[in-house]
Design a protein around this motif. Structure first.
Motif, short mmCIF file in Angstrom:
data_model
loop_
_atom_site.label_atom_id
_atom_site.label_comp_id
_atom_site.label_asym_id
_atom_site.label_seq_id
_atom_site.Cartn_x
_atom_site.Cartn_y
_atom_site.Cartn_z
N GLY A 71 40.77 48.19 42.82
CA GLY A 71 40.50 47.17 42.41
C GLY A 71 42.06 46.06 42.39
N ARG A 72 42.73 46.41 44.03
CA ARG A 72 43.89 45.02 44.18
C ARG A 72 43.58 44.21 45.15
N LEU A 73 42.19 44.10 45.03
CA LEU A 73 41.93 42.86 45.67
C LEU A 73 41.56 42.14 44.30
N THR A 74 42.88 40.85 43.76
CA THR A 74 42.84 40.72 42.40
C THR A 74 41.74 39.72 42.68
N PRO A 75 41.22 38.94 41.46
CA PRO A 75 40.70 37.59 41.75
C PRO A 75 41.52 36.53 42.36
N LYS A 76 42.58 36.63 42.23
CA LYS A 76 44.33 35.29 42.43
C LYS A 76 44.56 36.08 43.75
N ILE A 77 44.28 37.32 44.72
CA ILE A 77 44.33 37.23 45.71
C ILE A 77 42.89 36.79 46.23
N MET A 78 42.28 36.68 46.15
CA MET A 78 40.86 36.63 46.43
C MET A 78 41.25 34.81 46.40
N GLN A 79 41.05 34.14 45.87
CA GLN A 79 41.21 33.06 46.34
C GLN A 79 42.04 32.22 47.15
N SER A 89 31.76 40.68 41.88
CA SER A 89 32.91 41.94 42.45
C SER A 89 32.56 42.77 41.79
N LEU A 90 32.92 44.13 42.68
CA LEU A 90 32.86 45.46 42.36
C LEU A 90 34.13 45.90 41.51
N TYR A 91 34.71 45.41 41.04
CA TYR A 91 35.83 45.20 40.32
C TYR A 91 36.29 44.93 39.01
#
Length: 435
Positions: free
Chosen positions: A286-294, A251-253
């Motif tokens: 960074g609003r695209l958090t790991p939780k949102i991605m998954q 990720s970028l963030y």
């Protein structure tokens, strides 16, 4: 050309499917003019435009899945469809109704200049143009936050490129396909795909080979737009788990993020990584958090891509050389310890000789059957058989109908064996309709 009275969904579909018989590709000026006549539907939406050779539909699906996971509403226009023409129009993960299809069809229909068309003049959309206009009308009515558009062919002259503004351009894996329209070199094809870039909008692309990447960077430079590349170094395969793939995304963030896609197709790691990077660039934070991605990735199902349609029977839309290579890479890692069977069918305007050579040199299949697809562009059973014999000196089981071929292959399959069906999305559609 005479105007007909069309009053039901089935008549609308019949009309659209008959369009190739009486019209040819139009100019971008014609397409843009008709879009304006319709009131420039969709111009207030945030548009993400996707072009490329392989992976376009998958990237579109992952984009919409992650956007919905982040709380946004989405609409998606993709092609081709597998069994139902309405698959091309998806609003918040649901295909449109027959009533909505008919309403959009009639809006386009009534805006055609029938007086000029009766005199063999005037503008009439091609099959794809007509569907694009319908999509924009449908999506305008839905008023979603984001509109994801997949090009049909190429980019620069594609009907979807008629939109007045876009928020991002994405270019997926590029390869040698549709050369009769796009050019016979990687650089020419890359330049056509780069035609979707627009001043003021960033572009994210998948790194292919140096000469292709150079063209994309140069075209972006002419527009002075931000350009971001994604490559295999941006993701790492971790493990297979219950017909799913665990992988990490750079990720970028958030540094390295562990994710899962519910598919056995290894190439979907590439498409998911490209979609995630594009959204991180689009949001710029960074609003695209790991939780949102998954959550976004795990909810995505993209039909016809290493899809298990019966126990131990998988269909894949590998329809060109690069697609076949990606397909074979997945098959090689499938963990199957028994025999594998392949049913292969292809359309005649593909590099079918090279595709078959890749398949045969892989030595992954105990036996290969050939089938003629029910499509006007299909490579005939006789030609398929001839090409197979040229490479092997042997004859393969060859069928003139998909129904006959599937029955024979499934009857011969033992419980612990696997059957793969590949070579064309048209073949996948026939299989899904049959099963």
């Amino acid at each position: 050309m005479e105007k007909k009275r069309i009053s039901c969904y089935e008549e609308a579909v019949e009309y659209i499917c008959g369009i190739p018989r009486f019209t040819s590709k139009n100019t971008m000026d014609d397409i843009r003019a008709f879009l304006r006549k319709l009131g420039n539907p969709g111009e207030r939406m945030k548009v993400i435009h996707v072009a490329g050779t392989n992976g376009k539909g998958s990237v579109c699906a992952y984009l919409c899945g992650v956007l919905r996971s982040a709380g946004y509403t989405t609409c998606r226009f993709t092609s081709p469809h597998l069994t139902d023409i309405r698959e091309r129009f998806v609003i918040n993960d649901k295909i449109i109704t027959k009533d909505d299809f008919l309403e959009a069809f009639l809006t386009v229909y009534e805006n055609l200049s029938w007086e000029k068309l009766r005199g063999e003049g005037g503008y009439h959309p091609t099959f794809f143009e007509y569907l694009f206009f319908m999509a924009m009308l449908l999506f305008e009515k839905a008023q979603t936050d984001y509109c994801v558009l997949e090009t049909g062919l190429g980019g620069r002259l594609d009907a979807t490129n008629a939109v007045s503004r876009k928020d991002m351009a994405i270019i997926t894996h590029l390869g040698m396909d549709h050369m009769e329209y796009l050019g016979n070199s990687p650089e020419k094809i890359a330049k056509e795909k780069a035609g979707i870039m627009q001043e003021g909008s960033p572009v994210v692309f998948w790194q292919t080979v140096e000469q292709v990447d150079k063209v994309l960077f140069e075209e972006a430079g002419k527009l002075s737009i931000p350009v971001f590349s994604v490559s295999k170094s941006d993701y790492t395969f971790l493990t297979f788990h219950n017909k799913s793939i665990d992988f990490s995304y750079q990720s970028l963030y958030y540094d390295s993020v562990r994710l899962c896609v519910h598919t056995m197709a290894r190439y979907q790691m590439e498409n998911a990584a490209l979609a995630l990077r594009a959204l991180e660039v689009l949001f710029g934070d960074g609003r695209l958090t790991p939780k949102i991605m998954q959550k976004g990735l795990q909810d995505v199902f993209w039909a016809g891509r290493m899809e298990e349609v019966n126990p131990g029977v998988f269909v894949d839309g590998a329809h060109n050389e690069d697609g076949i290579r990606a397909f074979l890479e997945t098959v090689a890692q499938d963990g199957c310890t028994s025999r594998r069977h392949l049913l292969f069918g292809v359309v005649q305007d593909k590099e079918y000789g090279h595709m078959m050579e890749e398949i045969l040199s892989s030595r992954l299949f105990s036996d290969i059957s050939l089938v003629q697809i029910k499509n006007g562009r299909a490579l005939t059973a006789d030609k398929l058989s001839e090409v197979f014999t040229q490479f092997t000196g042997k004859e393969a089981a060859c069928y003139r109908s998909v129904r006959e071929a599937v029955k024979a292959v499934l009857d011969a399959k033992k419980v612990d064996e696997r059957v793969y069906i590949a070579g064309s999305l048209y073949l996948v559609g026939e299989i899904k309709e049959l099963l």
